[in-house]
Design a protein around this motif. Structure first.
Motif, PDB file in Angstrom:
ATOM      1  N   ILE A  14       0.846  -1.207   0.000  1.00 61.46           N
ATOM      2  CA  ILE A  14       0.000   0.000   0.000  1.00 61.46           C
ATOM      3  C   ILE A  14       0.879   1.255   0.000  1.00 61.46           C
ATOM      4  O   ILE A  14       0.604   2.225  -0.713  1.00 61.46           O
ATOM      5  CB  ILE A  14      -0.942  -0.006   1.218  1.00 61.46           C
ATOM      6  CG1 ILE A  14      -1.903  -1.195   1.143  1.00 61.46           C
ATOM      7  CG2 ILE A  14      -1.737   1.297   1.298  1.00 61.46           C
ATOM      8  CD1 ILE A  14      -2.758  -1.376   2.388  1.00 61.46           C
ATOM      9  N   ILE A  90     -10.640   2.190  -2.487  1.00 58.93           N
ATOM     10  CA  ILE A  90     -10.659   1.795  -1.086  1.00 58.93           C
ATOM     11  C   ILE A  90     -11.547   0.566  -0.850  1.00 58.93           C
ATOM     12  O   ILE A  90     -11.241  -0.287  -0.006  1.00 58.93           O
ATOM     13  CB  ILE A  90     -11.117   2.984  -0.201  1.00 58.93           C
ATOM     14  CG1 ILE A  90     -10.885   2.680   1.275  1.00 58.93           C
ATOM     15  CG2 ILE A  90     -12.559   3.351  -0.476  1.00 58.93           C
ATOM     16  CD1 ILE A  90     -11.116   3.864   2.168  1.00 58.93           C
ATOM     17  N   ILE A  93      -9.635  -2.540  -1.855  1.00 59.05           N
ATOM     18  CA  ILE A  93      -8.584  -2.912  -0.891  1.00 59.05           C
ATOM     19  C   ILE A  93      -9.205  -3.502   0.370  1.00 59.05           C
ATOM     20  O   ILE A  93      -8.792  -4.574   0.850  1.00 59.05           O
ATOM     21  CB  ILE A  93      -7.733  -1.679  -0.540  1.00 59.05           C
ATOM     22  CG1 ILE A  93      -7.001  -1.171  -1.782  1.00 59.05           C
ATOM     23  CG2 ILE A  93      -6.728  -2.017   0.561  1.00 59.05           C
ATOM     24  CD1 ILE A  93      -6.232   0.121  -1.557  1.00 59.05           C
ATOM     25  N   LEU A  94     -10.231  -2.819   0.911  1.00 60.22           N
ATOM     26  CA  LEU A  94     -10.805  -3.259   2.183  1.00 60.22           C
ATOM     27  C   LEU A  94     -11.697  -4.489   2.036  1.00 60.22           C
ATOM     28  O   LEU A  94     -12.058  -5.105   3.048  1.00 60.22           O
ATOM     29  CB  LEU A  94     -11.589  -2.107   2.823  1.00 60.22           C
ATOM     30  CG  LEU A  94     -10.757  -0.882   3.211  1.00 60.22           C
ATOM     31  CD1 LEU A  94     -11.627   0.173   3.884  1.00 60.22           C
ATOM     32  CD2 LEU A  94      -9.605  -1.276   4.138  1.00 60.22           C
ATOM     33  N   VAL A  98      -7.653  -6.965   4.584  1.00 58.91           N
ATOM     34  CA  VAL A  98      -6.746  -5.876   4.959  1.00 58.91           C
ATOM     35  C   VAL A  98      -7.420  -5.049   6.053  1.00 58.91           C
ATOM     36  O   VAL A  98      -8.425  -4.382   5.786  1.00 58.91           O
ATOM     37  CB  VAL A  98      -6.414  -4.972   3.753  1.00 58.91           C
ATOM     38  CG1 VAL A  98      -5.510  -3.820   4.189  1.00 58.91           C
ATOM     39  CG2 VAL A  98      -5.771  -5.777   2.640  1.00 58.91           C
ATOM     40  N   ARG A 100      -8.289  -2.002   8.543  1.00 61.28           N
ATOM     41  CA  ARG A 100      -8.276  -0.571   8.226  1.00 61.28           C
ATOM     42  C   ARG A 100      -7.026   0.122   8.791  1.00 61.28           C
ATOM     43  O   ARG A 100      -6.527   1.075   8.203  1.00 61.28           O
ATOM     44  CB  ARG A 100      -9.539   0.096   8.763  1.00 61.28           C
ATOM     45  CG  ARG A 100     -10.814  -0.375   8.051  1.00 61.28           C
ATOM     46  CD  ARG A 100     -12.006   0.467   8.434  1.00 61.28           C
ATOM     47  NE  ARG A 100     -13.214   0.024   7.735  1.00 61.28           N
ATOM     48  CZ  ARG A 100     -14.365   0.680   7.707  1.00 61.28           C
ATOM     49  NH1 ARG A 100     -14.464   1.838   8.354  1.00 61.28           N
ATOM     50  NH2 ARG A 100     -15.399   0.216   7.062  1.00 61.28           N
ATOM     51  N   TYR A 103      -4.331  -0.321   6.340  1.00 59.40           N
ATOM     52  CA  TYR A 103      -4.564   0.549   5.183  1.00 59.40           C
ATOM     53  C   TYR A 103      -4.059   1.972   5.490  1.00 59.40           C
ATOM     54  O   TYR A 103      -3.337   2.571   4.682  1.00 59.40           O
ATOM     55  CB  TYR A 103      -6.059   0.566   4.846  1.00 59.40           C
ATOM     56  CG  TYR A 103      -6.460   1.628   3.861  1.00 59.40           C
ATOM     57  CD1 TYR A 103      -6.242   1.463   2.487  1.00 59.40           C
ATOM     58  CD2 TYR A 103      -7.062   2.806   4.301  1.00 59.40           C
ATOM     59  CE1 TYR A 103      -6.611   2.455   1.591  1.00 59.40           C
ATOM     60  CE2 TYR A 103      -7.439   3.792   3.408  1.00 59.40           C
ATOM     61  CZ  TYR A 103      -7.209   3.616   2.055  1.00 59.40           C
ATOM     62  OH  TYR A 103      -7.574   4.598   1.166  1.00 59.40           O
ATOM     63  N   LYS A 107      -0.844   4.020   3.844  1.00 60.06           N
ATOM     64  CA  LYS A 107      -0.974   5.362   3.263  1.00 60.06           C
ATOM     65  C   LYS A 107       0.034   6.323   3.880  1.00 60.06           C
ATOM     66  O   LYS A 107       0.676   7.122   3.180  1.00 60.06           O
ATOM     67  CB  LYS A 107      -2.403   5.878   3.469  1.00 60.06           C
ATOM     68  CG  LYS A 107      -3.462   5.173   2.624  1.00 60.06           C
ATOM     69  CD  LYS A 107      -3.229   5.479   1.165  1.00 60.06           C
ATOM     70  CE  LYS A 107      -4.228   4.785   0.269  1.00 60.06           C
ATOM     71  NZ  LYS A 107      -3.957   5.038  -1.171  1.00 60.06           N
TER      72      LYS A 107
END
Length: 291
Positions: A14, A90, A93-94, A98, A100, A103, A107
């Motif tokens: 990520i 998003i 990905i979620l 994964v 949060r 994530y 980032k």
């Protein structure tokens, strides 16, 4: 999904993708070029004595790096979540295993890489210009004082003392830590912000509060008969927002004052603590947010 609390491979993936996306945005090239031009031109801003010229070069360069890193940290972080929501990345990905918090950490890692690369580029250019000006000054002095060995030795020593200082390296590290702190603050704001503009405005306001809170607190607390609610309010502001003036150690270094390692590590620790707290609160807010 394994049982580990953190999965470095997912966070790195990520972070790498975030860094790539940020580099592709033209606004960051513009800001980077702006910083490089300011640093490069600072060597030609004045033609005073060598001491004054070196002092101006270091003052302008470190000031430009501070402004650039602060702008970059806020602008880069504020657009991350809104852009992922807009293009629905998003959700992709979620929808995978994964968490949060991973994530958000990925980032933040992407922005930290961007800030680190930018600091290295600007720092190398700054030190390169400083080295070039030092050698030019040494060469001109050797020619002008060729007939006086004692005066020449003293003048060369004075130029070397005024030019490079090892304290410039920790000064740039502190500016990078300040940028990382602002990124974590902006990441927290973006977890409940409705748009990137809102996150930028709130983070910019927090930036100015962080720089002005000490002056404001000294003004409010200098009067007679201070109310209890004034003390509570100032304490709340001091706890909520970091004292960003604590990261402004460049003036003393430019003036020739040595930077104690104790002050350096205290400032780094202050930035690391606020960064961790802002990230933890961002995870708490983002966990409860409906997407």
């Amino acid at each position: 999904m394994n049982g580990a609390f953190l999965t470095p491979t997912r966070i790195q993936a990520i972070g790498r993708n975030t860094f790539t996306e940020l580099v592709r945005q033209k606004v960051f090239y513009f800001l980077l070029i702006f910083g490089l031009i300011v640093i490069g031109n600072s060597a030609f801003l004045a033609k005073f004595s060598f001491q004054e010229e070196f002092q101006m070069l270091k003052d302008v360069s470190l000031g430009a790096m501070s402004v650039f890193l602060s702008l970059l940290s806020i602008l880069a972080t504020a657009t991350l979540l809104p852009r992922d929501l807009e293009d629905r990345t998003i959700f992709t990905i979620l929808s995978k295993p994964v968490p949060r918090y991973e994530y958000l950490l990925g980032k933040l890692l992407g922005v930290v890489i961007l800030l680190t690369v930018s600091t290295l580029i600007m720092g190398l250019l700054f030190l390169g210009v400083l080295f070039l000006r030092e050698n030019m000054a040494l060469g001109e002095t050797r020619i002008s004082l060729a007939g006086s060995p004692q005066e020449l030795a003293a003048a060369l020593a004075e130029i070397k003392k005024a030019a490079f200082s090892w304290d410039l390296i920790p000064a740039m590290a502190i500016l990078l830590m300040k940028g990382i702190l602002l990124s974590s603050l902006t990441l927290l704001v973006s977890t409940f912000a409705t748009s990137g503009i809102f996150a930028i405005l709130v983070s910019a306001s927090a930036y100015f509060i962080g720089h002005l809170q000490v002056t404001a607190r000294e003004y409010w607390m200098s009067g007679i008969g201070i109310h209890w609610w004034t003390r509570i309010f100032t304490a709340f502001v001091a706890l909520l927002f970091p004292d960003l003036q604590a990261f402004n150690l460049s003036d003393d270094i430019v003036a020739g004052t040595a930077l104690p390692m104790g002050i350096f590590w205290q400032t780094i620790a202050l930035g690391a603590v606020y960064t961790s707290v802002y990230y933890a609160v961002a995870c708490f807010v983002f966990e409860s947010r409906e997407l």
